[in-house]
Write a protein that holds these residues in place. Structure first.
Motif, PDB file in Angstrom:
ATOM      1  N   TYR A  37       0.850  -1.190   0.000  1.00  0.00           N
ATOM      2  CA  TYR A  37       0.000   0.000   0.000  1.00  0.00           C
ATOM      3  C   TYR A  37       0.881   1.235   0.000  1.00  0.00           C
ATOM      4  O   TYR A  37       1.819   1.340   0.804  1.00  0.00           O
ATOM      5  N   ALA A  39       0.559   5.421   0.112  1.00  0.00           N
ATOM      6  CA  ALA A  39      -0.344   6.544   0.394  1.00  0.00           C
ATOM      7  C   ALA A  39       0.411   7.845   0.211  1.00  0.00           C
ATOM      8  O   ALA A  39       1.479   8.044   0.802  1.00  0.00           O
ATOM      9  N   TYR A  41       0.286  11.970   0.559  1.00  0.00           N
ATOM     10  CA  TYR A  41      -0.384  13.024   1.311  1.00  0.00           C
ATOM     11  C   TYR A  41       0.116  14.389   0.877  1.00  0.00           C
ATOM     12  O   TYR A  41       1.323  14.585   0.719  1.00  0.00           O
ATOM     13  N   PRO A  51      -7.144   9.228   6.377  1.00  0.00           N
ATOM     14  CA  PRO A  51      -7.217   8.584   5.059  1.00  0.00           C
ATOM     15  C   PRO A  51      -6.551   9.459   3.995  1.00  0.00           C
ATOM     16  O   PRO A  51      -6.689  10.676   4.003  1.00  0.00           O
ATOM     17  N   CYS A  52      -5.826   8.819   3.118  1.00  0.00           N
ATOM     18  CA  CYS A  52      -5.061   9.575   2.125  1.00  0.00           C
ATOM     19  C   CYS A  52      -5.939   9.994   0.955  1.00  0.00           C
ATOM     20  O   CYS A  52      -6.956   9.366   0.666  1.00  0.00           O
ATOM     21  N   TRP A  54      -4.578  10.252  -2.174  1.00  0.00           N
ATOM     22  CA  TRP A  54      -4.099   9.412  -3.272  1.00  0.00           C
ATOM     23  C   TRP A  54      -3.542   8.127  -2.679  1.00  0.00           C
ATOM     24  O   TRP A  54      -2.491   8.140  -2.036  1.00  0.00           O
ATOM     25  N   CYS A  55      -4.211   7.015  -2.904  1.00  0.00           N
ATOM     26  CA  CYS A  55      -3.788   5.716  -2.365  1.00  0.00           C
ATOM     27  C   CYS A  55      -3.771   4.679  -3.482  1.00  0.00           C
ATOM     28  O   CYS A  55      -4.646   4.696  -4.342  1.00  0.00           O
ATOM     29  N   GLN A  56      -2.787   3.806  -3.408  1.00  0.00           N
ATOM     30  CA  GLN A  56      -2.736   2.710  -4.369  1.00  0.00           C
ATOM     31  C   GLN A  56      -2.266   1.452  -3.665  1.00  0.00           C
ATOM     32  O   GLN A  56      -1.481   1.511  -2.724  1.00  0.00           O
ATOM     33  N   ARG A  57      -2.771   0.322  -4.148  1.00  0.00           N
ATOM     34  CA  ARG A  57      -2.315  -0.987  -3.689  1.00  0.00           C
ATOM     35  C   ARG A  57      -1.840  -1.751  -4.907  1.00  0.00           C
ATOM     36  O   ARG A  57      -2.525  -1.792  -5.934  1.00  0.00           O
ATOM     37  N   VAL A  81       4.216   3.956   3.231  1.00  0.00           N
ATOM     38  CA  VAL A  81       4.002   2.670   2.573  1.00  0.00           C
ATOM     39  C   VAL A  81       4.032   1.562   3.615  1.00  0.00           C
ATOM     40  O   VAL A  81       4.635   1.712   4.677  1.00  0.00           O
TER      41      VAL A  81
END
Length: 151
Positions: A37, A39, A41, A51-52, A54-57, A81
């Motif tokens: 993960y 994130a 900010y 909560p971010c 822009w987030c990606q997994r 991360v």
């Protein structure tokens, strides 16, 4: 009306032209279990606890994984991360709140008794593409309690 539409289009195109992209390379991924993960900010986003924006997994793979954040406006950012090894969607911690899964922050920043501050982990995105490398760290497991002696 057409004049306003033309002005709005020009402003939109100008804003997109100033946007940049950020590539985050996460290194020292130890296994292909779970996911990584990432994130991102911005200055006002409450790094790293809220909560971010822009987030990606991405699926984990041993070695390095990369995540791209396109179309970022210029500004100050920080990244956190973690490698969600067991796939439960959260960073696991021990009873003292210390992470038990690998984690990291931009600029490899470290905090004392908690995460680093935004200032310690932040960097500037300008109008050119930027690449960051973040090394995952793992905390050693907590020691097992010693058995009580039987006298």
């Amino acid at each position: 009306m057409r004049f306003l539409l033309a002005c709005a289009t020009i402003l939109l195109l100008a804003a997109q032209a100033q946007a940049s992209e950020l590539t985050v390379k996460v290194t020292k991924v130890e296994s292909a279990e779970g996911g990584v993960y990432v994130a991102l900010y911005g200055l006002e986003d409450g790094f790293p606890s809220r909560p971010c924006r822009w987030c990606q997994r991405v699926p984990a793979q041993p070695g390095t994984v990369a995540v791209l954040f396109p179309h970022l406006p210029p500004g100050r950012y920080a990244v956190s991360v973690y490698h969600d090894v067991n796939g439960n969607g959260r960073l696991d911690t021990n009873r003292f709140g210390v992470p038990t899964e690998p984690y990291g922050f931009s600029l490899d920043a470290r905090g004392s008794f908690g995460p680093p501050s935004f200032e310690d982990a932040s960097f500037t995105v300008a109008d050119q593409p930027l690449a960051l490398e973040i090394n995952l760290v793992s905390n050693p497991p907590a020691p097992e309690p010693e058995p009580e002696p039987n006298f």
